[in-house]
Scaffold this motif. Structure first.
Motif, PDB file in Angstrom:
ATOM      1  N   GLU A  39     -17.546   5.521  14.482  1.00 57.46           N
ATOM      2  CA  GLU A  39     -16.229   5.557  13.846  1.00 57.46           C
ATOM      3  C   GLU A  39     -15.138   5.902  14.872  1.00 57.46           C
ATOM      4  OE1 GLU A  39     -16.513   8.349  10.685  1.00 57.46           O
ATOM      5  OE2 GLU A  39     -17.731   7.055   9.401  1.00 57.46           O
ATOM      6  N   LEU A  40     -15.415   6.885  15.708  1.00 51.38           N
ATOM      7  CA  LEU A  40     -14.436   7.291  16.723  1.00 51.38           C
ATOM      8  C   LEU A  40     -14.218   6.183  17.753  1.00 51.38           C
ATOM      9  CD1 LEU A  40     -15.583  10.976  17.314  1.00 51.38           C
ATOM     10  CD2 LEU A  40     -13.406  10.259  16.319  1.00 51.38           C
ATOM     11  N   THR A  41     -15.301   5.501  18.127  1.00 50.32           N
ATOM     12  CA  THR A  41     -15.195   4.418  19.093  1.00 50.32           C
ATOM     13  C   THR A  41     -14.383   3.255  18.526  1.00 50.32           C
ATOM     14  OG1 THR A  41     -17.324   5.041  20.072  1.00 50.32           O
ATOM     15  CG2 THR A  41     -16.500   2.837  20.568  1.00 50.32           C
ATOM     16  N   THR A  42     -14.594   2.959  17.240  1.00 56.76           N
ATOM     17  CA  THR A  42     -13.820   1.913  16.573  1.00 56.76           C
ATOM     18  C   THR A  42     -12.344   2.275  16.547  1.00 56.76           C
ATOM     19  OG1 THR A  42     -15.713   1.322  15.178  1.00 56.76           O
ATOM     20  CG2 THR A  42     -13.532   0.608  14.428  1.00 56.76           C
ATOM     21  N   GLU A  43     -12.060   3.556  16.246  1.00 58.08           N
ATOM     22  CA  GLU A  43     -10.686   4.037  16.242  1.00 58.08           C
ATOM     23  C   GLU A  43     -10.081   3.946  17.643  1.00 58.08           C
ATOM     24  OE1 GLU A  43      -7.157   6.021  14.742  1.00 58.08           O
ATOM     25  OE2 GLU A  43      -8.776   4.861  13.847  1.00 58.08           O
ATOM     26  N   LEU A  44     -10.872   4.281  18.654  1.00 54.15           N
ATOM     27  CA  LEU A  44     -10.401   4.218  20.036  1.00 54.15           C
ATOM     28  C   LEU A  44     -10.060   2.780  20.425  1.00 54.15           C
ATOM     29  CD1 LEU A  44      -9.890   5.567  22.765  1.00 54.15           C
ATOM     30  CD2 LEU A  44     -12.324   5.320  23.268  1.00 54.15           C
ATOM     31  N   THR A  45     -10.905   1.840  20.041  1.00 53.38           N
ATOM     32  CA  THR A  45     -10.648   0.433  20.342  1.00 53.38           C
ATOM     33  C   THR A  45      -9.349  -0.036  19.699  1.00 53.38           C
ATOM     34  OG1 THR A  45     -13.025  -0.029  20.511  1.00 53.38           O
ATOM     35  CG2 THR A  45     -11.562  -1.912  20.135  1.00 53.38           C
ATOM     36  N   ALA A  46      -9.136   0.371  18.437  1.00 58.19           N
ATOM     37  CA  ALA A  46      -7.908  -0.017  17.729  1.00 58.19           C
ATOM     38  C   ALA A  46      -6.681   0.577  18.416  1.00 58.19           C
ATOM     39  CB  ALA A  46      -7.982   0.449  16.274  1.00 58.19           C
ATOM     40  N   ARG A  47      -6.779   1.820  18.845  1.00 57.29           N
ATOM     41  CA  ARG A  47      -5.643   2.470  19.503  1.00 57.29           C
ATOM     42  C   ARG A  47      -5.352   1.823  20.868  1.00 57.29           C
ATOM     43  NH1 ARG A  47      -4.386   3.328  15.374  1.00 57.29           N
ATOM     44  NH2 ARG A  47      -4.488   5.242  14.142  1.00 57.29           N
ATOM     45  N   GLN A  95      -3.502  -1.278  20.175  1.00 60.89           N
ATOM     46  CA  GLN A  95      -2.139  -0.930  19.802  1.00 60.89           C
ATOM     47  C   GLN A  95      -1.334  -0.546  21.037  1.00 60.89           C
ATOM     48  OE1 GLN A  95      -1.777   2.521  17.250  1.00 60.89           O
ATOM     49  NE2 GLN A  95      -0.043   1.651  16.154  1.00 60.89           N
ATOM     50  N   THR A 101      -5.831   7.492  24.181  1.00 67.39           N
ATOM     51  CA  THR A 101      -6.903   6.546  24.480  1.00 67.39           C
ATOM     52  C   THR A 101      -7.689   6.847  25.754  1.00 67.39           C
ATOM     53  OG1 THR A 101      -5.329   5.097  25.636  1.00 67.39           O
ATOM     54  CG2 THR A 101      -5.724   4.655  23.304  1.00 67.39           C
ATOM     55  N   LEU A 141      -9.047  10.799  22.040  1.00 73.28           N
ATOM     56  CA  LEU A 141     -10.265  10.332  21.368  1.00 73.28           C
ATOM     57  C   LEU A 141     -11.488  10.367  22.290  1.00 73.28           C
ATOM     58  CD1 LEU A 141      -8.810   7.408  19.238  1.00 73.28           C
ATOM     59  CD2 LEU A 141      -9.935   9.455  18.356  1.00 73.28           C
TER      60      LEU A 141
END
Length: 415
Positions: A189-197, A200, A378, A385
């Protein structure tokens, strides 16, 4: 620690557990390579799996396939391993355990571990060999005078391992399996969030810097107060390196980062007699040679650099150094397209000839503040993250190692 595990330990091993040399608990052998290996590689689907380091991804637990096969004749000259056995790499990033999910043969870069089932549950042995304590022991024993040697079979055989009852092993595996699943889920979940950030961040960076149509565009050279390449003193000259105290930054340190310390140093003599010269802090540094060409960094300390770094001191009346750094980072692909020669090198003209938008200093600061926040989120291993992901990893390793640490049973208490 679960109440069930406490009860099992109190019941089955209240005074501790026995420790034994690994070689007395399992069969440990070195792999073997038929030579020349090219003679024995086959495209026959009935060939024997030939298991190489490259067949395994970092973080894998199981070996599930091999890219190559060898003939039956080659297999006779190699080491055959079967499904359920363990293998360990005995060189380079050695000591990492893998469980075989296939039969096959291994070369002499591997060690095989088999016939351990009387003493260990397979998953327990995997967790035990993966623990920081055992990994550290293997690293220490495979090093001599600071030089890394091979992790040979005798070293692994002589490592002492705890031997808890099988019922205790089963409960520890149950706990660690559950914890591993939860940690993996959270890390994903954290890695997915990191990729999205990161996506962005790249969007805002490109909008502010590459696609900026509102600001005047100038050549990078127009905002540079002074530019220079570094120098590399001759490696054979001891007087340039021995007991050196002057920071000397190398291209491998340049990786889209702020540099607060370096690992290499040169002497005063090197600065006096070679082209390695001091540069002030807060220069924008671009790697100009080979595979690293185009990467950039900011030195947060005064330093010298090797000859593969181009160092730019920014004119603060025209541009903020951090703003210029972000501009250069955003043009990485452009710099790559400008590389020349067989090695793919850059030079000062190719670098300083890129265009950057040049708004007011106030607007530059606003852009820097925005990109700094994204960069921290990032990339910062202390607060962003990545730090959260690393914290989860360390938490997992802490509890794993704690569960795998046992009081040693004193000899007089061993039957």
């Amino acid at each position: 620690m679960s109440s069930k595990l406490v009860e099992l330990i109190d019941k089955l091993c209240p005074d501790g557990v026995e420790y034994k040399e690994f070689g007395k608990l399992a069969k440990i052998l070195r792999g073997a390579s038929p030579r020349p290996i090219s003679k024995f590689i086959t495209l026959d689907k009935e060939g024997v799996n030939w298991i190489k380091i490259g067949d395994i991804n970092t973080g894998d637990k199981y070996v599930t396939c091999s890219k190559n096969k060898i003939t039956e004749e080659g297999a006779k000259k190699s080491r055959f391993v079967k499904k359920g056995d363990f293998i360990l790499s005995n060189s380079m990033s050695f000591g990492r355990p893998y469980i075989l999910a296939i039969d096959g043969c291994i070369h002499d870069g591997w060690l095989s571990i088999s016939e351990f089932e009387k003493y260990f549950i397979s998953d327990f042995l995997y967790y035990l060999l993966s623990s920081n304590k055992i990994q550290k022991v293997m690293a220490q024993k495979a090093s001599s005078g600071g030089t890394v040697q091979n992790l040979n079979a005798d070293i692994v055989k002589n490592i002492e391992l705890p031997l808890p009852p099988l019922a205790v092993q089963e409960e520890i595996v149950r706990i660690l399996d559950t914890f591993t699943e939860l940690t993996t889920e959270l890390t994903t979940e954290l890695t997915t969030e990191l990729t999205a950030r990161k996506q962005q961040y790249e969007y805002y960076r490109d909008s502010l810097l590459i696609n900026n149509k509102l600001s005047e565009r100038v050549l990078l050279n127009n905002v540079i107060k002074k530019g220079c390449s570094g120098g590399t003193p001759r490696k054979g000259e001891e007087k340039f390196y021995l007991n050196g105290t002057i920071p000397w930054l190398r291209t491998q340190d340049v990786k889209f980062n702020e540099i607060f310390e370096v690992k290499s140093f040169i002497t005063e003599e090197a600065v006096k007699k070679t082209s390695a010269k001091w540069i002030p802090s807060n220069c924008v540094i671009v790697a100009i040679s080979g595979a690293t060409a185009g990467r950039c960094a900011i030195n947060k300390i005064p330093t010298t650099t090797n000859q593969h770094c181009y160092n730019m001191e920014i004119d603060e009346t025209k541009a903020l150094y951090k703003y210029v750094y972000y501009c250069v980072c955003s043009q990485y692909e452009e710099l790559l397209s400008r590389k020349q020669g067989a090695r793919g090198d850059l030079n000062s003209t190719l670098i300083t000839g890129i265009e950057i938008p040049l708004p007011s200093l106030k607007e530059q600061q606003r852009i820097v503040d925005i990109l700094d926040r994204f960069d921290t989120l990032t990339n910062d291993i202390k607060t962003g993250l990545p730090a959260e992901i690393e914290a989860r990893k360390q938490q997992y390793e802490y509890y794993r190692d704690k569960l795998l640490t046992f009081k040693k049973l004193e000899r007089e208490n061993i039957n």
